[in-house]
Design a protein around this motif. Structure first.
Motif, PDB file in Angstrom:
ATOM      1  N   ILE A  32      41.552  58.786  73.119  1.00  0.00           N
ATOM      2  CA  ILE A  32      41.889  60.138  72.659  1.00  0.00           C
ATOM      3  C   ILE A  32      42.566  60.044  71.285  1.00  0.00           C
ATOM      4  CG2 ILE A  32      43.375  62.144  73.099  1.00  0.00           C
ATOM      5  CD1 ILE A  32      42.899  61.558  76.129  1.00  0.00           C
ATOM      6  N   TYR A  33      43.444  59.051  71.143  1.00  0.00           N
ATOM      7  CA  TYR A  33      44.093  58.818  69.846  1.00  0.00           C
ATOM      8  C   TYR A  33      43.057  58.535  68.769  1.00  0.00           C
ATOM      9  CZ  TYR A  33      47.081  56.486  66.371  1.00  0.00           C
ATOM     10  OH  TYR A  33      47.731  56.122  65.208  1.00  0.00           O
ATOM     11  N   ALA A  34      42.072  57.688  69.100  1.00  0.00           N
ATOM     12  CA  ALA A  34      41.025  57.347  68.136  1.00  0.00           C
ATOM     13  C   ALA A  34      40.131  58.541  67.833  1.00  0.00           C
ATOM     14  CB  ALA A  34      40.178  56.194  68.682  1.00  0.00           C
ATOM     15  N   ALA A  35      39.852  59.361  68.851  1.00  0.00           N
ATOM     16  CA  ALA A  35      38.909  60.481  68.685  1.00  0.00           C
ATOM     17  C   ALA A  35      39.452  61.573  67.762  1.00  0.00           C
ATOM     18  CB  ALA A  35      38.559  61.066  70.049  1.00  0.00           C
ATOM     19  N   VAL A  36      40.778  61.771  67.762  1.00  0.00           N
ATOM     20  CA  VAL A  36      41.353  62.859  66.945  1.00  0.00           C
ATOM     21  C   VAL A  36      42.364  62.300  65.939  1.00  0.00           C
ATOM     22  CG1 VAL A  36      40.989  64.628  68.701  1.00  0.00           C
ATOM     23  CG2 VAL A  36      43.096  63.314  68.747  1.00  0.00           C
ATOM     24  N   LEU A 300      39.849  52.558  65.676  1.00  0.00           N
ATOM     25  CA  LEU A 300      40.082  53.516  64.574  1.00  0.00           C
ATOM     26  C   LEU A 300      39.120  53.329  63.407  1.00  0.00           C
ATOM     27  CD1 LEU A 300      44.005  53.632  64.335  1.00  0.00           C
ATOM     28  CD2 LEU A 300      42.489  55.083  65.682  1.00  0.00           C
ATOM     29  N   LYS A 301      38.028  52.589  63.624  1.00  0.00           N
ATOM     30  CA  LYS A 301      37.079  52.339  62.546  1.00  0.00           C
ATOM     31  C   LYS A 301      35.711  52.974  62.782  1.00  0.00           C
ATOM     32  CE  LYS A 301      39.267  47.977  61.167  1.00  0.00           C
ATOM     33  NZ  LYS A 301      39.102  46.511  61.019  1.00  0.00           N
ATOM     34  N   GLY A 302      35.602  53.808  63.794  1.00  0.00           N
ATOM     35  CA  GLY A 302      34.331  54.467  64.065  1.00  0.00           C
ATOM     36  C   GLY A 302      34.075  55.599  63.089  1.00  0.00           C
ATOM     37  N   THR A 303      33.000  55.523  62.349  1.00  0.00           N
ATOM     38  CA  THR A 303      32.714  56.546  61.333  1.00  0.00           C
ATOM     39  C   THR A 303      32.307  57.872  61.970  1.00  0.00           C
ATOM     40  OG1 THR A 303      30.472  55.631  61.147  1.00  0.00           O
ATOM     41  CG2 THR A 303      32.099  54.897  59.538  1.00  0.00           C
ATOM     42  N   GLN A 304      31.497  57.828  63.029  1.00  0.00           N
ATOM     43  CA  GLN A 304      31.113  59.064  63.705  1.00  0.00           C
ATOM     44  C   GLN A 304      32.348  59.759  64.266  1.00  0.00           C
ATOM     45  OE1 GLN A 304      27.701  59.396  62.604  1.00  0.00           O
ATOM     46  NE2 GLN A 304      27.576  60.374  64.599  1.00  0.00           N
ATOM     47  N   THR A 305      33.258  58.946  64.795  1.00  0.00           N
ATOM     48  CA  THR A 305      34.508  59.474  65.346  1.00  0.00           C
ATOM     49  C   THR A 305      35.431  59.958  64.232  1.00  0.00           C
ATOM     50  OG1 THR A 305      34.402  58.034  67.287  1.00  0.00           O
ATOM     51  CG2 THR A 305      36.571  58.838  66.655  1.00  0.00           C
ATOM     52  N   SER A 314      37.158  64.270  72.260  1.00  0.00           N
ATOM     53  CA  SER A 314      38.290  63.788  73.060  1.00  0.00           C
ATOM     54  C   SER A 314      38.209  64.265  74.503  1.00  0.00           C
ATOM     55  CB  SER A 314      39.618  64.261  72.449  1.00  0.00           C
ATOM     56  OG  SER A 314      39.713  65.672  72.491  1.00  0.00           O
ATOM     57  N   THR A 315      37.271  65.168  74.791  1.00  0.00           N
ATOM     58  CA  THR A 315      37.156  65.702  76.156  1.00  0.00           C
ATOM     59  C   THR A 315      35.834  65.265  76.792  1.00  0.00           C
ATOM     60  OG1 THR A 315      36.352  67.796  75.198  1.00  0.00           O
ATOM     61  CG2 THR A 315      38.692  67.646  75.734  1.00  0.00           C
ATOM     62  N   ASP A 316      34.814  66.108  76.671  1.00  0.00           N
ATOM     63  CA  ASP A 316      33.548  65.846  77.358  1.00  0.00           C
ATOM     64  C   ASP A 316      32.804  64.630  76.815  1.00  0.00           C
ATOM     65  OD1 ASP A 316      34.178  68.134  78.700  1.00  0.00           O
ATOM     66  OD2 ASP A 316      32.793  69.420  77.606  1.00  0.00           O
TER      67      ASP A 316
END
Length: 422
Positions: A32-36, A300-305, A314-316
């Motif tokens: 969730i931290y990484a996603a947002v 923390l290096k995902g470009t799509q994210t 961060s949810t579905d």
């Protein structure tokens, strides 16, 4: 074992299951931290961000866990119907005073706090079904007993569909697995499989073709085989039911479903290609997962994210963050944890002496499996996007609380596995 140890709330607790739970919750929080992630709010303890709020839900879950472990096991059997009744009242109340979010009136809102009663209805229904099957001498081969069980399970479904929240309502289909374990005839599973096939065919082939084919098959069976002819009532009744289902599917698809829901189904069936429109979420999710390759791009290096290409990540769609940043091996670890958890839950259920505890255990396993299968199926494009969370990992207080309660009631019941809970 001395008396002090036996009276401890942690006596006889299944620590393997608890450790798996903690691992999944920690994985969820980090993803969730990484996603947002936002460089301006880089602290994972920032309470203004989703990851900070999720930490609050995690800490309050610890309080819930402690409370459950302190309660006598018999309390859950004794109060099962009360929980069920309260949940039904909440499901009715949310239709009138609930917050409208995403077209669904499914949430109670007090300030920034939201609560979704449909999530807790799964727990209440599991308890009520376990109480009903555990306290009655039932024969699930009898239609009257089947009808009682179906009524208990599907009453919340009707209320949830009025919100309307089809995703949460679909989860209750998992209870068929529980009933099958307790003696429900295989007919219902076969009927369910045939219904799914007819459902898909009804959306791919003109309705008239399917009806004509069904009539030809029935006519051929009655004409060709005398043994089959003796069961003509069952055959004709099944044909009428199948034709009714085909007709209902077409009517529902064209007159009940919303345009975006029809588009999602058409996209899943390959009738429509729209990678920049209705299929955007799934397409970006598959790109994110695929781009992670074997080892992933790194935390923390995902470009799509990082650049918000995947909505609701961060949810579905939290699993695509796992796929992009942790890669195939990381995804395999997460799926491995879920697999071990499900096997562990089934093992816990099977070693119970109490029917109540066993039925409840299978309810827990079925609900978690259904969520896992549908959610990950959504992210890789093999299931329709219906908006249900990934257990213990997706962002959300109602989701985390409900799955925590669901699992730890079983863990508490298991501490008394050698007793008969009545």
């Amino acid at each position: 074992m001395n008396q002090k140890q036996q009276t401890s709330p942690f006596y006889n607790v299944d620590w393997i299951t608890i450790i798996i739970y903690l691992c999944l919750v920690l994985i969820g929080w980090l993803n969730i931290y990484a996603a947002v992630y936002d460089a301006d709010h880089s602290s994972i303890f920032d309470m203004s961000r989703n990851y900070g709020k999720q930490l609050i839900w995690i800490l309050t879950s610890v309080i819930i866990i402690t409370a459950i472990l302190l309660i006598d096991s018999k309390f859950f059997n004794f109060s099962a119907y009360a929980f069920y009744g309260i949940t039904l009242i909440l499901l009715v109340a949310v239709l009138f005073v609930g917050k409208l979010v995403g077209g669904n009136r499914a949430w109670f809102e007090i300030g920034s706090f939201r609560l979704q009663p449909a999530e807790f209805a799964k727990v209440a229904s599991s308890l009520a079904l376990a109480r009903f099957l555990g306290s009655n001498t039932l024969k699930l081969g009898d239609f009257s007993d089947q009808l009682k069980c179906f009524s208990l399970v599907f009453t919340p479904v009707l209320l949830i569909l009025l919100q309307p929240d089809a995703g949460s309502a679909m989860v209750f289909m998992s209870f068929f697995l529980v009933l099958y374990r307790e003696g429900l005839p295989p007919f219902y599973l076969v009927f369910g499989l045939i219904s799914v096939i007819l459902f898909v065919l009804s959306l791919l082939i003109p309705q008239s073709y399917i009806i004509i084919t069904l009539l030809v098959i029935v006519g051929f069976l009655l004409w060709k085989d005398r043994r089959v002819r003796r069961h003509y009532t069952l055959i004709i009744g099944s044909a009428v039911l199948a034709i009714t289902l085909v007709t209902a599917v077409n009517y529902t698809f064209n007159n009940v479903l919303k345009p975006h829901q029809r588009d999602r189904i058409d996209l899943l069936l390959g009738k429509k290609v729209d990678p920049k429109g209705i299929g955007y979420n799934v397409n970006q999710s598959k790109i994110a997962i695929g781009s992670g390759q074997l080892l992933g791009k790194g935390f923390l290096k995902g470009t799509q994210t990082k650049y918000d290409f995947v909505p609701e990540q961060s949810t579905d769609f939290i699993f695509c963050t796992v796929g992009e940043e942790w890669g195939f091996l990381g995804s395999l670890v997460v799926l491995g944890l879920y697999s071990v958890l499900l096997m562990r839950i089934i093992a816990l259920a099977e070693r119970q002496r109490s029917t109540f505890s066993r039925v409840y255990g299978y309810g827990v396993a079925s609900i978690i499996f259904f969520h896992l299968f549908i959610n990950i199926g959504m992210t890789i494009g093999i299931m329709p996007v219906i908006g249900i969370p990934l257990p213990f990992i997706s962002y959300g207080g109602s989701s985390l609380w409900s799955f925590t309660i669901l699992l730890f009631i079983l863990i508490k019941l298991d501490t008394n596995r050698n007793g008969i809970i009545r």
